[in-house]
Design a protein around this motif. Structure first.
Motif, PDB file in Angstrom:
ATOM      1  N   CYS A 194       0.817  -1.210   0.000  1.00 38.13           N
ATOM      2  CA  CYS A 194       0.000   0.000   0.000  1.00 38.13           C
ATOM      3  C   CYS A 194       0.852   1.261   0.000  1.00 38.13           C
ATOM      4  O   CYS A 194       0.389   2.322  -0.391  1.00 38.13           O
ATOM      5  CB  CYS A 194      -0.923   0.017   1.219  1.00 38.13           C
ATOM      6  SG  CYS A 194      -2.216  -1.230   1.112  1.00 38.13           S
ATOM      7  N   LYS A 195       2.097   1.170   0.434  1.00 45.27           N
ATOM      8  CA  LYS A 195       2.971   2.342   0.503  1.00 45.27           C
ATOM      9  C   LYS A 195       3.116   3.036  -0.850  1.00 45.27           C
ATOM     10  O   LYS A 195       2.963   4.255  -0.915  1.00 45.27           O
ATOM     11  CB  LYS A 195       4.335   1.946   1.060  1.00 45.27           C
ATOM     12  CG  LYS A 195       5.247   3.133   1.300  1.00 45.27           C
ATOM     13  CD  LYS A 195       5.869   3.037   2.645  1.00 45.27           C
ATOM     14  CE  LYS A 195       6.813   4.161   2.892  1.00 45.27           C
ATOM     15  NZ  LYS A 195       6.206   5.267   3.579  1.00 45.27           N
ATOM     16  N   PRO A 196       3.384   2.316  -1.955  1.00 40.60           N
ATOM     17  CA  PRO A 196       3.454   3.009  -3.250  1.00 40.60           C
ATOM     18  C   PRO A 196       2.149   3.709  -3.620  1.00 40.60           C
ATOM     19  O   PRO A 196       2.166   4.776  -4.223  1.00 40.60           O
ATOM     20  CB  PRO A 196       3.792   1.895  -4.241  1.00 40.60           C
ATOM     21  CG  PRO A 196       4.425   0.825  -3.422  1.00 40.60           C
ATOM     22  CD  PRO A 196       3.767   0.914  -2.072  1.00 40.60           C
ATOM     23  N   CYS A 197       1.007   3.121  -3.252  1.00 39.87           N
ATOM     24  CA  CYS A 197      -0.289   3.755  -3.529  1.00 39.87           C
ATOM     25  C   CYS A 197      -0.408   5.073  -2.767  1.00 39.87           C
ATOM     26  O   CYS A 197      -0.844   6.076  -3.319  1.00 39.87           O
ATOM     27  CB  CYS A 197      -1.442   2.840  -3.125  1.00 39.87           C
ATOM     28  SG  CYS A 197      -1.532   1.313  -4.076  1.00 39.87           S
ATOM     29  N   GLU A 198      -0.008   5.060  -1.494  1.00 36.74           N
ATOM     30  CA  GLU A 198      -0.060   6.278  -0.692  1.00 36.74           C
ATOM     31  C   GLU A 198       0.859   7.344  -1.273  1.00 36.74           C
ATOM     32  O   GLU A 198       0.485   8.518  -1.353  1.00 36.74           O
ATOM     33  CB  GLU A 198       0.358   5.977   0.750  1.00 36.74           C
ATOM     34  CG  GLU A 198      -0.647   5.165   1.529  1.00 36.74           C
ATOM     35  CD  GLU A 198      -0.122   4.739   2.886  1.00 36.74           C
ATOM     36  OE1 GLU A 198       0.806   5.395   3.410  1.00 36.74           O
ATOM     37  OE2 GLU A 198      -0.642   3.756   3.428  1.00 36.74           O
ATOM     38  N   GLU A 199       2.058   6.942  -1.686  1.00 31.34           N
ATOM     39  CA  GLU A 199       3.007   7.892  -2.254  1.00 31.34           C
ATOM     40  C   GLU A 199       2.475   8.466  -3.568  1.00 31.34           C
ATOM     41  O   GLU A 199       2.613   9.664  -3.830  1.00 31.34           O
ATOM     42  CB  GLU A 199       4.369   7.223  -2.469  1.00 31.34           C
ATOM     43  CG  GLU A 199       5.094   6.943  -1.169  1.00 31.34           C
ATOM     44  CD  GLU A 199       6.343   6.097  -1.345  1.00 31.34           C
ATOM     45  OE1 GLU A 199       6.683   5.727  -2.487  1.00 31.34           O
ATOM     46  OE2 GLU A 199       6.983   5.794  -0.327  1.00 31.34           O
ATOM     47  N   LYS A 200       1.840   7.626  -4.380  1.00 31.43           N
ATOM     48  CA  LYS A 200       1.276   8.086  -5.647  1.00 31.43           C
ATOM     49  C   LYS A 200       0.154   9.087  -5.391  1.00 31.43           C
ATOM     50  O   LYS A 200       0.069  10.130  -6.045  1.00 31.43           O
ATOM     51  CB  LYS A 200       0.760   6.897  -6.467  1.00 31.43           C
ATOM     52  CG  LYS A 200       0.255   7.284  -7.830  1.00 31.43           C
ATOM     53  CD  LYS A 200      -0.181   6.075  -8.618  1.00 31.43           C
ATOM     54  CE  LYS A 200      -0.677   6.481  -9.987  1.00 31.43           C
ATOM     55  NZ  LYS A 200      -1.199   5.363 -10.737  1.00 31.43           N
ATOM     56  N   ASN A 201      -0.732   8.779  -4.425  1.00 32.89           N
ATOM     57  CA  ASN A 201      -1.822   9.692  -4.084  1.00 32.89           C
ATOM     58  C   ASN A 201      -1.287  11.004  -3.533  1.00 32.89           C
ATOM     59  O   ASN A 201      -1.809  12.066  -3.848  1.00 32.89           O
ATOM     60  CB  ASN A 201      -2.783   9.051  -3.081  1.00 32.89           C
ATOM     61  CG  ASN A 201      -3.676   8.011  -3.718  1.00 32.89           C
ATOM     62  OD1 ASN A 201      -3.841   7.978  -4.935  1.00 32.89           O
ATOM     63  ND2 ASN A 201      -4.243   7.150  -2.898  1.00 32.89           N
ATOM     64  N   GLN A 202      -0.241  10.934  -2.713  1.00 35.01           N
ATOM     65  CA  GLN A 202       0.353  12.147  -2.159  1.00 35.01           C
ATOM     66  C   GLN A 202       0.966  12.991  -3.270  1.00 35.01           C
ATOM     67  O   GLN A 202       0.833  14.207  -3.282  1.00 35.01           O
ATOM     68  CB  GLN A 202       1.412  11.791  -1.095  1.00 35.01           C
ATOM     69  CG  GLN A 202       1.845  12.978  -0.271  1.00 35.01           C
ATOM     70  CD  GLN A 202       0.698  13.647   0.479  1.00 35.01           C
ATOM     71  OE1 GLN A 202      -0.253  13.018   0.907  1.00 35.01           O
ATOM     72  NE2 GLN A 202       0.781  14.952   0.616  1.00 35.01           N
ATOM     73  N   SER A 203       1.604  12.340  -4.229  1.00 35.00           N
ATOM     74  CA  SER A 203       2.195  13.040  -5.360  1.00 35.00           C
ATOM     75  C   SER A 203       1.107  13.709  -6.204  1.00 35.00           C
ATOM     76  O   SER A 203       1.251  14.859  -6.634  1.00 35.00           O
ATOM     77  CB  SER A 203       3.004  12.067  -6.208  1.00 35.00           C
ATOM     78  OG  SER A 203       3.463  12.686  -7.370  1.00 35.00           O
ATOM     79  N   LYS A 204       0.014  13.002  -6.433  1.00 35.23           N
ATOM     80  CA  LYS A 204      -1.102  13.546  -7.201  1.00 35.23           C
ATOM     81  C   LYS A 204      -1.715  14.734  -6.462  1.00 35.23           C
ATOM     82  O   LYS A 204      -2.029  15.763  -7.057  1.00 35.23           O
ATOM     83  CB  LYS A 204      -2.155  12.456  -7.421  1.00 35.23           C
ATOM     84  CG  LYS A 204      -3.172  12.809  -8.471  1.00 35.23           C
ATOM     85  CD  LYS A 204      -4.251  11.760  -8.600  1.00 35.23           C
ATOM     86  CE  LYS A 204      -3.723  10.438  -9.088  1.00 35.23           C
ATOM     87  NZ  LYS A 204      -4.780   9.481  -9.403  1.00 35.23           N
ATOM     88  N   LYS A 205      -1.855  14.601  -5.146  1.00 41.70           N
ATOM     89  CA  LYS A 205      -2.404  15.682  -4.332  1.00 41.70           C
ATOM     90  C   LYS A 205      -1.485  16.899  -4.388  1.00 41.70           C
ATOM     91  O   LYS A 205      -1.954  18.032  -4.541  1.00 41.70           O
ATOM     92  CB  LYS A 205      -2.575  15.206  -2.886  1.00 41.70           C
ATOM     93  CG  LYS A 205      -3.334  16.176  -2.007  1.00 41.70           C
ATOM     94  CD  LYS A 205      -3.500  15.633  -0.606  1.00 41.70           C
ATOM     95  CE  LYS A 205      -4.807  14.898  -0.511  1.00 41.70           C
ATOM     96  NZ  LYS A 205      -5.189  14.561   0.872  1.00 41.70           N
ATOM     97  N   GLN A 206      -0.177  16.673  -4.310  1.00 49.28           N
ATOM     98  CA  GLN A 206       0.793  17.774  -4.381  1.00 49.28           C
ATOM     99  C   GLN A 206       0.723  18.464  -5.746  1.00 49.28           C
ATOM    100  O   GLN A 206       0.789  19.688  -5.831  1.00 49.28           O
ATOM    101  CB  GLN A 206       2.211  17.256  -4.115  1.00 49.28           C
ATOM    102  CG  GLN A 206       3.242  18.354  -3.999  1.00 49.28           C
ATOM    103  CD  GLN A 206       2.954  19.324  -2.866  1.00 49.28           C
ATOM    104  OE1 GLN A 206       2.492  18.944  -1.798  1.00 49.28           O
ATOM    105  NE2 GLN A 206       3.220  20.592  -3.099  1.00 49.28           N
TER     106      GLN A 206
END
Length: 167
Positions: free
Chosen positions: A16-28
């Motif tokens: 799930c960590k890559p998913c969280e990082e991807k979502n955080q990147s998209k949010k940024q």
């Protein structure tokens, strides 16, 4: 059995960590687009400001008459940008949300503006791999304890406005 359960939980946690990082990147990314949009207005950069908006976007302003498509909003805003001074909005706080397919984002924000605290909300869509602002609503905030005073001030103007709809 216990070791297998622990192993499966560890795999699940790390997957799930890559998913969280991807979502955080998209949010940024979305955060930067909105911030840059506000900065373009503050710098009176007409092209950058309106390039951030989708062609069929809507901007709803603080006045009851301000419900514009992109062209109408450009016509309204151009004189301000031409004078080198549009508006200056800085986010105090912002919440960003995404659709399940990740192609639509919506947000709400509290803004520090020349009108004091305002609230904005909007929708962004992905078009050709780029986020574009599709819909934006700006509203002024009124402290609850001052609502009656504000209503008294705006009542004559808005009563006349509403009477035009009745005709």
């Amino acid at each position: 059995m216990k070791k297998l359960t622990i192993l499966l939980l560890a795999i699940l946690a790390f997957s799930c960590k890559p998913c969280e990082e991807k979502n955080q990147s998209k949010k940024q990314n979305v955060m930067e687009i909105i911030d840059n949009w506000h900065k373009a207005a503050a710098a009176a950069n007409y092209e950058a400001y309106f390039d951030a908006m989708a062609e069929e976007s809507i901007f709803i302003g603080t006045d009851a008459t301000e419900n514009w498509n992109k062209k109408q909003f450009q016509d309204f805003a151009k004189p301000y940008f031409d004078k080198g001074k549009a508006w200056n909005f800085k986010a105090i706080e912002r919440n960003i949300y995404f659709s399940k397919d990740g192609k639509t984002a919506w947000f709400d924000e509290l803004l520090n503006t020349q009108m004091k605290i305002c609230r904005g909300s909007g929708v962004l869509v992905q078009e050709n791999g780029q986020w574009k602002i599709k819909h934006y609503v700006l509203s002024m905030t009124i402290p609850n304890e001052n609502t009656d005073e504000v209503v008294k001030i705006k009542a004559p103007i808005e009563d006349a406005f509403m009477n035009n709809f009745k005709k």
